[in-house]
Design a protein around this motif. Structure first.
Motif, PDB file in Angstrom:
ATOM      1  N   PRO A   1      31.403 -30.385 -71.049  1.00  0.00           N
ATOM      2  CA  PRO A   1      30.384 -31.415 -71.304  1.00  0.00           C
ATOM      3  C   PRO A   1      30.961 -32.653 -71.987  1.00  0.00           C
ATOM      4  CG  PRO A   1      29.548 -29.258 -71.900  1.00  0.00           C
ATOM      5  CD  PRO A   1      31.018 -29.093 -71.646  1.00  0.00           C
ATOM      6  N   LEU A   2      31.890 -32.446 -72.878  1.00  0.00           N
ATOM      7  CA  LEU A   2      32.526 -33.572 -73.562  1.00  0.00           C
ATOM      8  C   LEU A   2      33.402 -34.350 -72.586  1.00  0.00           C
ATOM      9  CD1 LEU A   2      33.138 -35.141 -76.137  1.00  0.00           C
ATOM     10  CD2 LEU A   2      34.876 -33.426 -76.699  1.00  0.00           C
ATOM     11  N   ASP A   3      34.157 -33.644 -71.759  1.00  0.00           N
ATOM     12  CA  ASP A   3      35.015 -34.309 -70.778  1.00  0.00           C
ATOM     13  C   ASP A   3      34.191 -35.165 -69.814  1.00  0.00           C
ATOM     14  OD1 ASP A   3      37.111 -32.913 -71.955  1.00  0.00           O
ATOM     15  OD2 ASP A   3      37.072 -31.299 -70.465  1.00  0.00           O
ATOM     16  N   ARG A   4      33.067 -34.621 -69.346  1.00  0.00           N
ATOM     17  CA  ARG A   4      32.219 -35.372 -68.407  1.00  0.00           C
ATOM     18  C   ARG A   4      31.609 -36.595 -69.083  1.00  0.00           C
ATOM     19  NH1 ARG A   4      30.573 -30.037 -66.665  1.00  0.00           N
ATOM     20  NH2 ARG A   4      28.727 -30.156 -68.004  1.00  0.00           N
TER      21      ARG A   4
ATOM     22  N   SER B   1      39.423 -25.170 -83.037  1.00  0.00           N
ATOM     23  CA  SER B   1      38.573 -24.511 -84.028  1.00  0.00           C
ATOM     24  C   SER B   1      37.816 -23.323 -83.451  1.00  0.00           C
ATOM     25  CB  SER B   1      37.567 -25.515 -84.613  1.00  0.00           C
ATOM     26  OG  SER B   1      36.532 -25.795 -83.687  1.00  0.00           O
ATOM     27  N   GLY B   2      38.021 -23.042 -82.171  1.00  0.00           N
ATOM     28  CA  GLY B   2      37.242 -21.983 -81.542  1.00  0.00           C
ATOM     29  C   GLY B   2      35.788 -22.376 -81.378  1.00  0.00           C
ATOM     30  N   PHE B   3      35.557 -23.694 -81.230  1.00  0.00           N
ATOM     31  CA  PHE B   3      34.220 -24.256 -81.041  1.00  0.00           C
ATOM     32  C   PHE B   3      33.302 -24.024 -82.246  1.00  0.00           C
ATOM     33  CE2 PHE B   3      36.129 -23.804 -76.933  1.00  0.00           C
ATOM     34  CZ  PHE B   3      35.845 -25.004 -76.323  1.00  0.00           C
ATOM     35  N   THR B   4      33.916 -23.962 -83.427  1.00  0.00           N
ATOM     36  CA  THR B   4      33.134 -23.830 -84.659  1.00  0.00           C
ATOM     37  C   THR B   4      32.968 -25.172 -85.371  1.00  0.00           C
ATOM     38  OG1 THR B   4      35.087 -23.368 -86.028  1.00  0.00           O
ATOM     39  CG2 THR B   4      33.974 -21.475 -85.006  1.00  0.00           C
ATOM     40  N   GLN B   5      33.784 -26.164 -85.013  1.00  0.00           N
ATOM     41  CA  GLN B   5      33.746 -27.443 -85.718  1.00  0.00           C
ATOM     42  C   GLN B   5      33.483 -28.579 -84.745  1.00  0.00           C
ATOM     43  OE1 GLN B   5      37.416 -27.837 -87.890  1.00  0.00           O
ATOM     44  NE2 GLN B   5      36.973 -26.121 -89.238  1.00  0.00           N
ATOM     45  N   GLY B   6      32.247 -29.073 -84.758  1.00  0.00           N
ATOM     46  CA  GLY B   6      31.906 -30.232 -83.957  1.00  0.00           C
ATOM     47  C   GLY B   6      31.997 -31.479 -84.805  1.00  0.00           C
ATOM     48  N   CYS B   7      31.012 -32.361 -84.692  1.00  0.00           N
ATOM     49  CA  CYS B   7      30.979 -33.545 -85.539  1.00  0.00           C
ATOM     50  C   CYS B   7      30.886 -33.125 -87.001  1.00  0.00           C
ATOM     51  CB  CYS B   7      29.778 -34.413 -85.160  1.00  0.00           C
ATOM     52  SG  CYS B   7      29.477 -35.756 -86.333  1.00  0.00           S
ATOM     53  N   PRO B   8      31.669 -33.741 -87.886  1.00  0.00           N
ATOM     54  CA  PRO B   8      31.658 -33.329 -89.292  1.00  0.00           C
ATOM     55  C   PRO B   8      30.369 -33.663 -90.030  1.00  0.00           C
ATOM     56  CG  PRO B   8      33.030 -35.266 -89.007  1.00  0.00           C
ATOM     57  CD  PRO B   8      32.668 -34.791 -87.626  1.00  0.00           C
TER      58      PRO B   8
ATOM     59  N   ILE C   1      27.702 -31.239 -79.191  1.00  0.00           N
ATOM     60  CA  ILE C   1      26.738 -30.150 -79.343  1.00  0.00           C
ATOM     61  C   ILE C   1      26.730 -29.271 -78.093  1.00  0.00           C
ATOM     62  CG2 ILE C   1      24.276 -29.596 -79.549  1.00  0.00           C
ATOM     63  CD1 ILE C   1      24.010 -32.123 -81.303  1.00  0.00           C
ATOM     64  N   LEU C   2      26.674 -29.904 -76.928  1.00  0.00           N
ATOM     65  CA  LEU C   2      26.673 -29.145 -75.677  1.00  0.00           C
ATOM     66  C   LEU C   2      27.955 -28.320 -75.526  1.00  0.00           C
ATOM     67  CD1 LEU C   2      25.245 -31.856 -73.232  1.00  0.00           C
ATOM     68  CD2 LEU C   2      24.054 -29.865 -74.145  1.00  0.00           C
ATOM     69  N   ALA C   3      29.071 -28.907 -75.894  1.00  0.00           N
ATOM     70  CA  ALA C   3      30.348 -28.207 -75.771  1.00  0.00           C
ATOM     71  C   ALA C   3      30.428 -27.015 -76.713  1.00  0.00           C
ATOM     72  CB  ALA C   3      31.502 -29.174 -76.034  1.00  0.00           C
ATOM     73  N   ARG C   4      29.897 -27.165 -77.926  1.00  0.00           N
ATOM     74  CA  ARG C   4      29.889 -26.039 -78.880  1.00  0.00           C
ATOM     75  C   ARG C   4      29.036 -24.889 -78.349  1.00  0.00           C
ATOM     76  NH1 ARG C   4      28.991 -27.228 -85.123  1.00  0.00           N
ATOM     77  NH2 ARG C   4      29.740 -25.077 -85.200  1.00  0.00           N
ATOM     78  N   VAL C   5      27.893 -25.223 -77.790  1.00  0.00           N
ATOM     79  CA  VAL C   5      27.008 -24.190 -77.251  1.00  0.00           C
ATOM     80  C   VAL C   5      27.659 -23.487 -76.061  1.00  0.00           C
ATOM     81  CG1 VAL C   5      24.808 -23.795 -76.079  1.00  0.00           C
ATOM     82  CG2 VAL C   5      24.894 -25.301 -78.067  1.00  0.00           C
TER      83      VAL C   5
END
Length: 200
Positions: A179-182, A102-109, A169-173
């Motif tokens: 951050p998600l992988d860790r 999504s190009g980091f535009t779509q996190g949790c729905p 949230i951290l990954a989107r920023v």
């Protein structure tokens, strides 16, 4: 009358799908009804026909759709997972893929709706709470299958969901899945250690 039902459902579904996507990407306040209508291709008068309460009613329906899709994806990964740590790794990889695509535009729905509107809309807040509880129930069930008791399973299910939500949230920023992988690595290791301790 019977013949018109599929078309009516299609229009409503297009509105809900468009709203779910835009709320996820931009948030509630930044999304106008005109944008939802444009993306859905629905007639202008259809929105209040299907959602007399306007934007709030539409947001509730969008949350229900997005929440059900998320839970279905979680359940699909659970079917293929050998354990809760494996489920966390598999689902974390799926989330990272969605985010990157999504190009980091779509996190949790549901996150943006929850942050923006839950304090101001009791009806939407109740819907979001029910959906999030449902996700935790799926996770708790997997943990119980690994031998943990109900109370501990509920605690760890909350920890997993909280960890993934925060990491998204951290990954989107950061525009980076690190951050998600860790978080996925840490959560899966912690849960594996807990399961191993019980097995000894």
């Amino acid at each position: 009358m019977t013949g018109s039902a599929p078309a009516e459902r299609s229009t409503r579904d297009r509105l809900v799908g468009a709203a779910a996507r835009l709320f996820q990407e931009r948030g509630y306040a930044a999304t106008g009804l005109a944008e939802i209508l444009a993306l859905s291709g629905a007639p202008k008068g259809s929105l209040y026909h299907y959602f007399p309460g306007g934007k709030e009613d539409l947001a509730i329906a969008a949350a229900e759709l997005a929440g059900a899709r998320f839970r279905q994806s979680l359940a699909q990964e659970m079917d293929d997972a050998s354990s809760t740590p494996d489920l966390v790794r598999k689902f974390g990889a799926r989330l990272a893929g969605w985010l990157d695509k999504s190009g980091f535009t779509q996190g949790c729905p549901l996150a943006t709706l929850a942050l923006e509107q839950a304090p101001h809309s009791p009806a939407l807040s109740a819907t979001l709470s029910e959906l999030l509880d449902g996700w935790q129930t799926v996770l708790a069930g997997r943990l119980e299958a690994d031998g943990l008791g109900p109370a501990r399973s509920a605690e760890l299910a909350t920890l997993i969901l909280s960890g993934l939500e925060g990491a998204l949230i951290l990954a989107r920023v950061a525009h980076n899945t690190a951050p998600l992988d860790r978080s996925v690595t840490a959560l899966s290791s912690l849960i594996a250690a807990e399961i191993s301790r019980l097995a000894r």
